[in-house]
Design a protein around this motif. Structure first.
Motif, short mmCIF file in Angstrom:
data_model
loop_
_atom_site.label_atom_id
_atom_site.label_comp_id
_atom_site.label_asym_id
_atom_site.label_seq_id
_atom_site.Cartn_x
_atom_site.Cartn_y
_atom_site.Cartn_z
N GLU A 204 0.82 -1.22 0.00
CA GLU A 204 0.00 0.00 0.00
C GLU A 204 0.85 1.27 0.00
OE1 GLU A 204 -3.81 1.93 2.40
OE2 GLU A 204 -2.64 0.34 3.33
N LEU A 205 2.12 1.16 0.38
CA LEU A 205 2.94 2.36 0.54
C LEU A 205 2.99 3.25 -0.71
CD1 LEU A 205 5.90 1.00 2.69
CD2 LEU A 205 4.16 2.64 3.39
N PRO A 206 3.28 2.70 -1.90
CA PRO A 206 3.29 3.59 -3.07
C PRO A 206 1.92 4.20 -3.38
CG PRO A 206 3.51 1.29 -3.73
CD PRO A 206 3.68 1.34 -2.25
N LEU A 207 0.85 3.52 -3.01
CA LEU A 207 -0.49 4.06 -3.22
C LEU A 207 -0.74 5.23 -2.27
CD1 LEU A 207 -2.44 0.68 -3.58
CD2 LEU A 207 -1.29 2.04 -5.35
N VAL A 208 -0.27 5.09 -1.03
CA VAL A 208 -0.35 6.19 -0.07
C VAL A 208 0.44 7.39 -0.58
CG1 VAL A 208 0.27 6.95 2.26
CG2 VAL A 208 -0.71 4.68 1.91
N ALA A 209 1.64 7.12 -1.08
CA ALA A 209 2.48 8.20 -1.60
C ALA A 209 1.81 8.90 -2.78
CB ALA A 209 3.84 7.63 -2.01
N ARG A 210 1.26 8.12 -3.68
CA ARG A 210 0.63 8.70 -4.87
C ARG A 210 -0.58 9.55 -4.49
NH1 ARG A 210 1.03 7.80 -10.29
NH2 ARG A 210 -0.85 8.18 -11.53
N ARG A 211 -1.39 9.05 -3.54
CA ARG A 211 -2.56 9.82 -3.11
C ARG A 211 -2.17 11.14 -2.45
NH1 ARG A 211 -4.64 4.62 -1.50
NH2 ARG A 211 -4.02 5.02 0.66
N SER A 212 -0.97 11.16 -1.89
CA SER A 212 -0.50 12.38 -1.22
C SER A 212 0.24 13.31 -2.18
CB SER A 212 0.43 12.00 -0.05
OG SER A 212 -0.27 11.20 0.89
N GLY A 213 0.29 12.96 -3.45
CA GLY A 213 0.88 13.85 -4.46
C GLY A 213 2.30 13.53 -4.84
N ALA A 214 2.86 12.44 -4.31
CA ALA A 214 4.24 12.08 -4.63
C ALA A 214 4.32 11.40 -5.99
CB ALA A 214 4.80 11.16 -3.55
N ARG A 215 5.50 11.49 -6.61
CA ARG A 215 5.79 10.76 -7.84
C ARG A 215 6.33 9.38 -7.45
NH1 ARG A 215 5.89 13.86 -12.47
NH2 ARG A 215 4.58 15.69 -12.15
N VAL A 216 5.95 8.36 -8.18
CA VAL A 216 6.38 7.00 -7.90
C VAL A 216 7.21 6.48 -9.07
CG1 VAL A 216 5.66 4.63 -7.43
CG2 VAL A 216 4.37 6.55 -6.45
N ILE A 217 8.39 6.00 -8.75
CA ILE A 217 9.31 5.45 -9.75
C ILE A 217 9.55 3.99 -9.40
CG2 ILE A 217 11.61 5.63 -10.78
CD1 ILE A 217 11.51 8.56 -9.32
N GLU A 218 9.21 3.09 -10.31
CA GLU A 218 9.41 1.67 -10.05
C GLU A 218 10.63 1.15 -10.80
OE1 GLU A 218 7.14 -2.67 -10.17
OE2 GLU A 218 6.26 -0.97 -11.23
N VAL A 219 11.44 0.35 -10.09
CA VAL A 219 12.60 -0.32 -10.68
C VAL A 219 12.38 -1.82 -10.51
CG1 VAL A 219 15.09 -0.67 -10.56
CG2 VAL A 219 14.13 1.61 -10.13
N PRO A 221 12.76 -5.85 -12.85
CA PRO A 221 13.01 -6.55 -14.12
C PRO A 221 11.74 -6.78 -14.93
CG PRO A 221 14.17 -7.63 -12.31
CD PRO A 221 13.22 -6.63 -11.69
N HIS A 222 10.61 -6.92 -14.22
CA HIS A 222 9.35 -7.18 -14.89
C HIS A 222 8.25 -6.34 -14.23
CE1 HIS A 222 11.39 -10.57 -16.73
NE2 HIS A 222 11.74 -10.98 -15.52
N PRO A 223 7.19 -6.01 -14.95
CA PRO A 223 6.08 -5.27 -14.34
C PRO A 223 5.52 -6.03 -13.15
CG PRO A 223 5.87 -5.27 -16.73
CD PRO A 223 6.99 -6.22 -16.41
N SER A 224 5.04 -5.28 -12.16
CA SER A 224 4.50 -5.86 -10.94
C SER A 224 3.03 -5.49 -10.80
CB SER A 224 5.28 -5.34 -9.72
OG SER A 224 4.94 -3.98 -9.47
N GLU A 225 2.46 -5.88 -9.67
CA GLU A 225 1.07 -5.51 -9.38
C GLU A 225 0.94 -4.01 -9.10
OE1 GLU A 225 -1.65 -7.50 -9.47
OE2 GLU A 225 -0.33 -9.05 -10.26
N LEU A 226 2.06 -3.31 -8.95
CA LEU A 226 2.02 -1.88 -8.63
C LEU A 226 2.50 -1.00 -9.77
CD1 LEU A 226 3.38 -2.09 -4.97
CD2 LEU A 226 1.05 -1.50 -5.67
N THR A 227 2.84 -1.59 -10.90
CA THR A 227 3.35 -0.80 -12.02
C THR A 227 2.33 0.24 -12.48
OG1 THR A 227 4.72 -2.67 -12.73
CG2 THR A 227 4.32 -0.94 -14.35
N HIS A 228 1.05 -0.08 -12.35
CA HIS A 228 -0.01 0.85 -12.76
C HIS A 228 0.03 2.15 -11.96
CE1 HIS A 228 -2.64 0.38 -9.20
NE2 HIS A 228 -2.09 -0.82 -9.14
N ALA A 229 0.62 2.09 -10.75
CA ALA A 229 0.68 3.28 -9.89
C ALA A 229 1.95 4.08 -10.09
CB ALA A 229 0.55 2.86 -8.42
N ALA A 230 2.84 3.62 -10.96
CA ALA A 230 4.13 4.29 -11.14
C ALA A 230 4.05 5.36 -12.21
CB ALA A 230 5.20 3.27 -11.51
N ASP A 231 4.68 6.50 -11.94
CA ASP A 231 4.80 7.55 -12.96
C ASP A 231 5.86 7.18 -13.99
OD1 ASP A 231 3.11 9.99 -11.88
OD2 ASP A 231 4.17 9.17 -10.15
#
Length: 254
Positions: A204-219, A221-231
């Motif tokens: 949930e952490l990146p979702l909390v960050a995104r809701r609070s206006g933060a940019r999310v950068i995912e690193v 090797p393969h897309p994850s369940e949270l890639t949709h939330a990444a900028d």
């Protein structure tokens, strides 16, 4: 990982103010540390996770469970931080504030030089007693491959020692959770590294960050369940992507 994506991510990190780094098992795998499921191999493959990672399993067979964690601890102590861990530690030198929140229990972020790491699942390097939670700071007996050993008794109360990790059915450490969620709500950017996005509540952490206006950068090797939330999604292993990101930030700052 594209040059354009790397440049966008570098700007986001440089402008973040507070950068939160959230890391998962994929980052440790690059240092040769198997994931929880992968560690159930060889001698341990015949056991169910409920037998090796619950309080009930420990109470039923403390010798077996202690030995499995002793085997895993030896592997952790023989591992080294990879270039991704080192790059995160060096990022802390060039951004105003950086805090690592990790699901990993291996301590490799600290070995690489990161300070104040928030360990939401505890640490396999630490032990405490089962019944009273007394921390143990003495020397543990070495583990011999293929053998089982009894957990030592707590020197304070005599209760058997157990690994200071979060088992199935246990609550996450309150202080670590409060700090992690506070950081996610205050950060300007979150760097999400090597996580599948399936382990809750850490996912949930990146979702909390995104809701609070933060940019999310995912690193990853393969897309994850949270890639949709990444900028920005930087595809590749952390040991390659993070040093490149660090170099891009340094270049842009010149």
């Amino acid at each position: 990982m594209t040059p354009e994506g790397l440049e966008r991510a570098a700007r986001m990190v440089a402008d973040s103010g507070l950068l939160a780094v959230s890391s998962g098992a994929g980052m440790s795998r690059e240092s040769g540390i198997p994931t929880f499921r992968d560690a159930m191999e060889g001698l341990w493959a015949r056991f169910d996770p409920q037998e090796l990672a619950t309080e009930a399993g420990f109470r039923a067979n403390p010798r077996r469970v202690w030995s499995w964690y002793a085997w895993r601890r030896e592997r952790v102590l023989n591992a080294c931080p990879n270039p991704g861990h080192v790059a995160v530690a060096q990022l802390a030198e060039i951004v105003p504030e950086l805090v690592v929140v990790t699901q990993n229990v291996d301590g490799l972020h600290a070995d690489a030089g990161s300070r104040g790491v928030v360990e939401v699942h505890g640490s396999i390097r630490r032990v405490r007693c089962l019944d009273r939670g007394h921390a143990f700071t003495g020397e543990l007996p070495p583990y011999t491959e293929g053998e089982e050993q009894d957990p030592p008794p707590c020197p304070v109360c005599g209760s058997p020692l157990r690994p200071d990790v979060v088992w199935f059915g246990e609550m996450l450490p309150v202080d670590a959770v409060q700090r992690a969620w506070s950081l996610a709500g205050r950060c300007g950017a979150m760097l999400l590294i090597g996580t599948s996005g399936t382990v809750w509540p850490a996912a949930e952490l990146p979702l909390v960050a995104r809701r609070s206006g933060a940019r999310v950068i995912e690193v990853n090797p393969h897309p994850s369940e949270l890639t949709h939330a990444a900028d920005v999604f930087l595809q590749g292993p952390a040991g390659e992507v993070l040093p490149a990101l660090l170099a891009a930030i340094r270049t842009a700052a010149r």
